[in-house]
Design a protein around this motif. Structure first.
Motif, mmCIF file in Angstrom:
data_model
loop_
_atom_site.group_PDB
_atom_site.id
_atom_site.type_symbol
_atom_site.label_atom_id
_atom_site.label_comp_id
_atom_site.label_asym_id
_atom_site.label_seq_id
_atom_site.Cartn_x
_atom_site.Cartn_y
_atom_site.Cartn_z
ATOM 1 N N ALA A 1 0.834 -1.463 -0.243
ATOM 2 C CA ALA A 1 0.051 -0.146 -0.068
ATOM 3 C C ALA A 1 0.671 1.528 0.165
ATOM 4 N N GLU A 2 2.095 1.276 0.866
ATOM 5 C CA GLU A 2 2.569 1.818 0.958
ATOM 6 C C GLU A 2 3.441 2.406 -0.643
ATOM 7 N N ALA A 37 2.359 1.581 -3.806
ATOM 8 C CA ALA A 37 1.625 1.711 -4.125
ATOM 9 C C ALA A 37 1.254 3.555 -4.495
ATOM 10 N N VAL A 38 0.981 4.143 -2.901
ATOM 11 C CA VAL A 38 1.217 6.030 -2.665
ATOM 12 C C VAL A 38 1.613 6.267 -3.300
ATOM 13 N N ALA A 63 -3.514 1.987 -4.829
ATOM 14 C CA ALA A 63 -3.703 2.009 -3.907
ATOM 15 C C ALA A 63 -4.889 1.354 -3.583
ATOM 16 N N SER A 64 -5.680 1.770 -3.606
ATOM 17 C CA SER A 64 -7.093 1.471 -3.560
ATOM 18 C C SER A 64 -7.464 -0.608 -3.287
ATOM 19 N N ASP A 101 -5.905 -1.647 -0.159
ATOM 20 C CA ASP A 101 -6.389 -1.201 1.303
ATOM 21 C C ASP A 101 -7.995 -2.351 1.094
#
Length: 444
Positions: free
Chosen positions: A198-199, A201-202, A210-211, A214
């Motif tokens: 996730a990090e 992707a951000v 990122a979505s 999550d």
């Protein structure tokens, strides 16, 4: 569940290969639902067409236009499966039960009704679903989920169908410490945590949206990232398990020293096409009004700095946003300027964000030194350093991004000793965050 990205469906030959892999998985005893992105650069082409006929395309009609790209992919893949003797059917996002809110272009999935997919699976049919899209409530207008939305569609359907896992099929063989197509020495991970991916992707890594990460974390969907060239080749698993317990060293897979020796580096990610906006000398009330208006607009804006200038009751607000959103933000600021008294606004374009991701990396006192020293060593501009528990990020000039990324990757992945960096870091005052950054080009 298999999700095929645009590069995996860019040609008729690749569509046929995707069909072959789906049938191979089915022959191994798996029920398969395929989710597809638009072929190649289709979405970008459609956006250019929309811009050619309208300066400000209507959001609802733009969603209707962009959704056609995935519809083409779904129909082609379904045709390829039928040609090879399988029963198959293409589904729109609405037909697959994807229900969203009503924000065109940035919709969020609110519910999934997989009834029709289950019915077809029960009849031996292979559903092929258009990613990236849904409908605002039952029978509502068509919506799109934003860039990378096909990943989120795949994960959401995997959760609704209680699938074993969701495969993300792309043009690289997993998640690497950097983009292996542009960074020499990038190494593939065998397993990663949701939080790490996730990090990344951000930070701008394009392997997963990122979505989608999550959504997978919240619903407990295991992810497998693999290449479109092979059904059973190298891969990266993403989930809750700690990497150290699951890593098997083979081929190009890699994990650096243990957590007691050094932070485990998930990777270096970049995001280009950014613009920095600094609002100077505004009161706290006016700053709040501006930030409230930006939040209400739904534009993705990152607050990089908000601070008082000293004893005066005025502040600076520094924002980072995509170059694609500059016109909209300019219009919004112009609209609220009479109420806020903003007189001094500085824009800086041609920027990129470079991020280093690793569990606990922000808690290492030497980590920022590594990053800033690496950027200084290649003459890269650097400003707006942001340190969080698991990520370091800094703005730099887009023109020097390639060299900066390679150097930062070399430093963190190949563990250049901090003493070697410190020897040059303190040689003079270059590299301090408050010095001028001439490599950055002012927009106006």
């Amino acid at each position: 569940m298999q999700k095929y990205g645009g590069t995996s469906l860019a040609t008729a030959e690749k569509v046929i290969e995707a069909a072959r892999q789906i049938l191979a998985a089915r022959a191994d005893g798996h029920e398969v639902v395929a989710v597809v992105s638009a072929m190649g650069q289709t979405t970008d082409k459609l956006l250019r067409l929309a811009s050619a006929v309208s300066d400000r395309p209507d959001p609802a009609e733009l969603d209707a236009l962009l959704g056609t790209g995935e519809a083409v992919s779904a129909a082609l893949l379904s045709l390829a499966l039928i040609h090879r003797g399988a029963a198959s059917r293409s589904f729109s996002g609405a037909e697959a039960g994807i229900r969203t809110d009503d924000r065109h272009g940035r919709a969020t999935i609110e519910a999934v009704d997989p009834t029709r997919l289950r019915q077809d699976l029960g009849r031996g049919v292979i559903p092929v679903v258009t990613g990236f899209q849904g409908e605002a409530g039952v029978g509502g207008p068509r919506t799109t989920l934003g860039r990378g939305g096909s990943d989120t569609t795949g994960v959401a359907l995997a959760a609704a169908l209680d699938a074993d896992h969701c495969e993300i099929v792309t043009d690289v063989a997993g998640v690497y410490t950097a983009d292996p197509r542009t960074v020499t020495g990038a190494r593939r991970h065998t397993t990663l945590l949701y939080e790490e991916v996730a990090e990344l992707a951000v930070g701008g890594a394009k392997v997963l949206a990122a979505s989608s990460v999550d959504y997978a974390r919240i619903h407990g969907v295991a992810l497998k990232v693999r290449s479109n060239s092979s059904l059973n080749g190298p891969q990266t698993w993403v989930g809750h398990r700690h990497r150290a317990a699951a890593v098997r060293f083979a081929d190009a897979s890699w994990r650096p020293a243990g957590l007691d020796e050094a932070p485990v580096i998930a990777g270096v990610a970049t995001k280009s096409g950014l613009v920095r906006c600094v609002l100077r000398r505004i009161t706290a009330d006016h700053a709040f009004a501006i930030l409230h208006a930006l939040a209400a607009s739904g534009i993705e804006v990152e607050l990089r700095r908000y601070g008082n200038l000293g004893t005066e009751d005025v502040s600076d607000v520094a924002l980072t946003l995509s170059a694609d959103d500059v016109d909209e933000v300019r219009a919004l600021l112009a609209e609220i300027q009479p109420r806020t008294g903003v007189e001094e606004v500085h824009w800086t374009s041609n920027l990129a964000r470079l991020s280093v991701v690793g569990l606990g990396i922000g808690q290492r006192p030497d980590a920022s030194l590594h990053l800033l020293g690496a950027l200084r060593s290649v003459g890269a501009a650097r400003t707006d350093l942001l340190v969080t528990s698991n990520r370091l990020s800094v703005l730099t000039g887009q023109g020097c991004l390639a060299a900066a990324t390679q150097r930062v990757h070399d430093v963190f992945v190949h563990e250049t000793p901090v003493s070697a960096l410190a020897a040059t870091w303190w040689a003079d005052d270059r590299g301090r965050l408050n010095t001028p950054v001439p490599a950055l080009t002012a927009a106006d």
